[in-house]
Design an enzyme around this catalytic site. Structure first.
Site, PDB file in Angstrom:
ATOM      1  N   THR A   8      38.184  39.972  34.418  1.00 20.08           N
ATOM      2  CA  THR A   8      38.374  38.553  34.699  1.00 20.08           C
ATOM      3  C   THR A   8      38.645  38.348  36.185  1.00 20.08           C
ATOM      4  OG1 THR A   8      40.775  38.565  34.290  1.00 20.08           O
ATOM      5  CG2 THR A   8      39.321  38.205  32.391  1.00 20.08           C
ATOM      6  N   GLY A   9      38.278  37.175  36.676  1.00 15.99           N
ATOM      7  CA  GLY A   9      38.457  36.892  38.099  1.00 15.99           C
ATOM      8  C   GLY A   9      37.656  37.847  38.960  1.00 15.99           C
ATOM      9  N   ALA A  10      36.415  38.112  38.554  1.00 19.13           N
ATOM     10  CA  ALA A  10      35.607  39.132  39.226  1.00 19.13           C
ATOM     11  C   ALA A  10      34.724  38.562  40.325  1.00 19.13           C
ATOM     12  CB  ALA A  10      34.746  39.867  38.204  1.00 19.13           C
ATOM     13  N   ILE A  14      40.103  42.009  44.376  1.00 21.34           N
ATOM     14  CA  ILE A  14      40.276  43.185  43.526  1.00 21.34           C
ATOM     15  C   ILE A  14      39.372  43.110  42.300  1.00 21.34           C
ATOM     16  CG2 ILE A  14      41.924  44.404  42.050  1.00 21.34           C
ATOM     17  CD1 ILE A  14      44.101  43.630  44.115  1.00 21.34           C
ATOM     18  N   GLY A  15      39.197  41.919  41.734  1.00 20.13           N
ATOM     19  CA  GLY A  15      38.336  41.778  40.565  1.00 20.13           C
ATOM     20  C   GLY A  15      36.902  42.166  40.861  1.00 20.13           C
ATOM     21  N   SER A 167      52.157  41.327  40.622  1.00 20.38           N
ATOM     22  CA  SER A 167      52.699  41.316  41.980  1.00 20.38           C
ATOM     23  C   SER A 167      54.188  41.018  41.951  1.00 20.38           C
ATOM     24  CB  SER A 167      52.003  40.236  42.840  1.00 20.38           C
ATOM     25  OG  SER A 167      50.628  40.482  42.961  1.00 20.38           O
ATOM     26  N   TYR A 179      54.428  32.030  39.928  1.00 18.36           N
ATOM     27  CA  TYR A 179      53.517  33.181  39.982  1.00 18.36           C
ATOM     28  C   TYR A 179      54.255  34.457  39.599  1.00 18.36           C
ATOM     29  CZ  TYR A 179      50.453  36.726  42.095  1.00 18.36           C
ATOM     30  OH  TYR A 179      49.654  37.820  42.313  1.00 18.36           O
TER      31      TYR A 179
END
Length: 263
Positions: A8-10, A14-15, A167, A179
């Site tokens: 996900t979030g690719a 990093i994704g 994080s 977050y």
């Protein structure tokens, strides 16, 4: 046997690096992304990268000889996880690997400031900031894990991998309070999955990357890292991706229920 991964979030950072690394290792990858509609032009490099979808990443993977597909998924929608797995199964096959990387990242605070130490805007913590952050960083990963586990059992699979990204600090996350809390909750879900899904042959781990250059790193940030006694390195996304690729490999079969802090 070719394995299938959902990342996900690719679309960037990093994704994207993880999708490319897995594809280079012979894994077919469904790259999910979602670009939030906005009438404003992205103000900085980080925002510009987040505003691109995953089709470029898929094209790069294919150009390099890998197998990948793109699927647009608004992970704040509770129905999205089932649609993600439907798409993966239709386009690539049953999913063996889940990488929960996507984030609805924003900066909110209990304080009165309007900017952080690096000049990035900070807004007051509200129900809206909480909802946006927790929907993508906590609810979606939990539902994706649940969907992964259900379908894994239904097809009689005996091998699986889950990796989450965090994080959050142990003492909270000032300046990014929602977050930090959302990532902490995602970590808890992932560690629960490690315990509950071990009998199904699934490992589950969380990666805590170092400060990573996904487009927001400035000279001031680099100086901050250099002067810190606990931060040693500004990483590139590809470095983090190689750790994730190891965790989803056969060689990492005995590694589960861990939060790996990278330096």
């Amino acid at each position: 046997m070719e394995r299938v991964a959902v990342v996900t979030g690719a679309n960037q950072g990093i994704g994207a690096a993880t999708a490319q690394e897995l594809a280079a290792r012979g894994i077919a990858v469904l790259c999910t992304s979602y670009v939030q509609p906005s009438g404003a032009e992205p103000a900085d490099e980080y925002s510009r990268r987040r505003a691109t979808d995953g089709r470029r990443v898929v094209a790069d993977i294919r150009l390099a000889g890998g197998q990948a597909e793109h699927f647009e998924a608004d992970l704040s929608d509770p129905g999205a996880p089932a649609r993600v797995f439907d798409a993966a199964e239709e386009l690539l096959g049953g999913v063996d690997i889940l990488v929960n990387n996507a984030s609805g990242w924003l900066q909110d605070t209990f304080g009165s400031g309007s900017a952080d130490r690096f000049g990035r805007p900070v807004q007051p913590m509200t129900a809206a900031t909480w909802s946006r952050q927790f929907a993508v960083d906590t609810m979606a990963p939990a539902l994706l894990i649940a969907e992964f586990a259900r379908r894994h059992r239904a097809r009689g699979a005996t091998w699986g991998r889950i990796v989450g990204l965090t994080s959050a600090g142990d003492l909270g996350f000032p300046g990014e309070v929602s977050y930090g809390a959302a990532k902490a909750a995602q970590t808890d879900y992932t560690l629960s999955a490690a315990a509950e899904l071990a009998e199904a042959g699934i490992t589950a781990n969380v990666v805590h990357p170092p400060v990573t250059d996904t487009g927001w790193i400035t000279d001031e940030v680099r100086r901050f890292v250099a002067d810190s006694s606990t931060l040693f390195h500004v990483a590139q996304p590809a470095e983090v991706a190689r750790t994730i690729a190891f965790l989803v490999s056969d060689e990492a079969a005995l590694i589960t229920g861990n939060v790996l802090t990278l330096r």
